[in-house]
Design a protein around this motif. Structure first.
Motif, PDB file in Angstrom:
ATOM      1  N   LEU A 325       0.850  -1.303  -0.027  1.00  0.00           N
ATOM      2  CA  LEU A 325       0.151   0.011  -0.057  1.00  0.00           C
ATOM      3  C   LEU A 325       1.044   1.301  -0.004  1.00  0.00           C
ATOM      4  O   LEU A 325       0.528   2.073  -0.780  1.00  0.00           O
ATOM      5  N   ARG A 326       2.070   1.227   0.690  1.00  0.00           N
ATOM      6  CA  ARG A 326       2.812   2.195   0.587  1.00  0.00           C
ATOM      7  C   ARG A 326       3.402   2.766  -0.836  1.00  0.00           C
ATOM      8  O   ARG A 326       3.508   3.935  -1.174  1.00  0.00           O
ATOM      9  N   LEU A 327       3.601   1.644  -1.522  1.00  0.00           N
ATOM     10  CA  LEU A 327       4.188   2.062  -2.848  1.00  0.00           C
ATOM     11  C   LEU A 327       3.012   2.296  -3.770  1.00  0.00           C
ATOM     12  O   LEU A 327       3.407   2.919  -4.732  1.00  0.00           O
ATOM     13  N   ARG A 328       1.721   2.128  -3.404  1.00  0.00           N
ATOM     14  CA  ARG A 328       0.822   2.179  -4.036  1.00  0.00           C
ATOM     15  C   ARG A 328       0.325   3.747  -4.165  1.00  0.00           C
ATOM     16  O   ARG A 328       0.265   4.434  -5.356  1.00  0.00           O
ATOM     17  N   SER A 329      -0.256   4.247  -3.262  1.00  0.00           N
ATOM     18  CA  SER A 329      -0.716   5.637  -3.246  1.00  0.00           C
ATOM     19  C   SER A 329      -0.849   6.086  -1.961  1.00  0.00           C
ATOM     20  O   SER A 329      -1.212   5.370  -0.925  1.00  0.00           O
ATOM     21  N   ALA A 330      -0.852   7.325  -2.034  1.00  0.00           N
ATOM     22  CA  ALA A 330      -1.121   7.969  -0.362  1.00  0.00           C
ATOM     23  C   ALA A 330      -2.498   7.726   0.233  1.00  0.00           C
ATOM     24  O   ALA A 330      -2.668   7.495   1.340  1.00  0.00           O
ATOM     25  N   SER A 331      -3.492   7.811  -0.733  1.00  0.00           N
ATOM     26  CA  SER A 331      -4.794   7.408  -0.169  1.00  0.00           C
ATOM     27  C   SER A 331      -5.191   6.122   0.253  1.00  0.00           C
ATOM     28  O   SER A 331      -5.886   6.184   1.298  1.00  0.00           O
ATOM     29  N   SER A 332      -4.400   5.303  -0.299  1.00  0.00           N
ATOM     30  CA  SER A 332      -4.556   3.934   0.181  1.00  0.00           C
ATOM     31  C   SER A 332      -4.171   3.764   1.614  1.00  0.00           C
ATOM     32  O   SER A 332      -4.398   2.971   2.344  1.00  0.00           O
TER      33      SER A 332
END
Length: 420
Positions: A325-332
């Motif tokens: 999740l950290r690598l995907r997006s800030a919102s996630s």
């Protein structure tokens, strides 16, 4: 002075009433997660929470940690604390890179296992044969491994051009992957519809049939095999008795020192395979220091998993998911705050049902803090985002510590003949 019957000790090592070695609390958290995660995704409108790409990244992050955690389970079930998992993983990264470059990817995996076992043998000789403090020996293995990998890299990779340097080697051979084309496309379409639960499960299943490495599937198999060997075989019963009461085990004819050696060697081999995963599966590049502390995270996952293979795998998956999740997006990552808050509320209700008022209050206060953090903010700062997986691991370990039980003789030195 009362003595413990050797037979009762061996029976106690088999554990209590659990399913696949997991406590009822663990099963409650697992089943709840299958509903809570889709609910949070729906509430926050954060599609990456259950996207196939997120789960794929989570698998890549989970597997090396899970292998280190499984290594820790084997060693500590026999009564030997293996802090040296980080160093054994480091050796595995170099061994995999060297054998991969000259002999191919499968030889690379074997080379990683071999180098990891060498690190495990060093730890076993120091702690089991010479009685060195297990923590001190583990730290020494980590330091020696870091220096050895640096030296070996400069010695063997500096002259490999243009893909080699004193601290790295790129262009390694890749391993084959599993891809079920028709099913992959159908699950991808279902995941894109964002239906509650169905699309979320499709995202998870899609990551397991779309370009997933056979080594990743092997990790799940190794967890199942470890559980079966340790919990359902005579060999496993004897090995675990060495971690519960070695003197009683020896009085029954169990070769305690031999079983400890086997356990630590298997531990090192699994950690080495975790290192090989990093340089052969997660990427096709070797870099000095590639583990970045994953061996220590594996130790935490082993403890949170209650020294159980499936528990260690689940705890590793939690870290891997947070890292993805950290690598995907800030919102996630921000949505993860709500997920943690709900999880802590469920844990609070469980503690209340157990009449553990102190634990319920602690979990409830932490859960409320996460809920307020989620409600009063829109994003998580980038600097803090990089720390999130480690904070999640520490948090989960702290709130679950009340229901953990380590092997009774874990970390205690043992000399042959102590039964007498």
């Amino acid at each position: 002075m009362t003595t413990t019957s050797p037979t009762k000790v061996l029976q106690a090592a088999a554990g209590g009433r659990r399913v696949l070695g997991l406590s009822p609390l663990m099963w409650v958290l697992i089943v709840s997660g299958l509903v809570v995660v889709p609910f949070v995704r729906l509430v926050t409108d954060s599609a990456p929470l259950t996207a196939t790409t997120t789960f794929t990244a989570a698998i890549l992050s989970t597997c090396p940690i899970a292998l280190a955690a499984l290594g820790g389970v084997w060693s500590e079930r026999a009564g030997v604390v293996n802090i040296g998992l980080e160093g054994q993983m480091l050796l595995g990264t170099w061994g995999a890179a060297y054998f991969n470059w000259y002999y191919g990817p499968w030889a690379g995996l074997a080379g990683g296992i071999l180098l990891g076992m060498i690190g495990g043998l060093l730890h076993a000789v120091a702690t089991i044969t010479f009685g060195v403090d297990q923590i001190v020996s583990g730290v020494a293995v980590n330091i020696i491994a870091a220096g050895a990998v640096e030296f070996l890299s400069k010695t063997f990779f500096s002259n490999i051009t243009p893909n080699g340097g004193p601290r790295n080697l790129s262009g390694l051979y890749s391993l084959p992957t599993l891809n079920i084309g028709g099913l992959d496309g159908w699950l991808s379409d279902l995941n894109a519809k964002h239906w509650f639960l169905l699309s979320d499960l499709a995202g998870l299943l899609g990551s397991l049939v779309s370009h997933i490495s056979y080594v990743s599937l092997m990790v799940i198999g190794l967890a199942a095999l470890s559980w079966w060997l340790l919990r359902r075989t005579t060999f496993g019963l004897r090995l675990r008795s060495c971690g519960e009461n070695p003197a009683a085990a020896e009085s029954l004819g169990v070769s305690v020192l031999r079983y400890k050696y086997i356990a630590v060697l298997v531990s090192g081999g699994l950690a080495g395979l975790g290192g090989a995963y990093l340089s052969t599966v997660a990427s096709s590049t070797f870099t000095v220091g590639q583990t970045q502390g994953r061996g220590y995270i594996g130790l935490a996952a082993m403890i949170f998993g209650n020294w159980n293979p499936f528990g260690a795998l689940g705890a590793s998956a939690l870290f891997g998911y947070a890292d993805a999740l950290r690598l995907r997006s800030a919102s996630s990552l921000h949505a993860l705050l709500l997920l943690l808050a709900i999880g802590l509320v469920l844990l609070t209700l469980w503690r209340l049902w157990q009449r553990n008022i102190r634990g319920a209050i602690t979990n409830g206060v932490i859960g409320l803090a996460f809920l307020l953090w989620f409600l009063l903010t829109d994003t998580i700062p980038d600097d803090l985002g990089g720390m999130t997986p480690y904070l999640v691991t520490l948090l989960v370990l702290s709130v679950a510590s009340q229901s953990l039980r380590m092997p009774a003789a874990d970390g205690q030195p043992y000399r042959k003949g102590s039964a007498g």
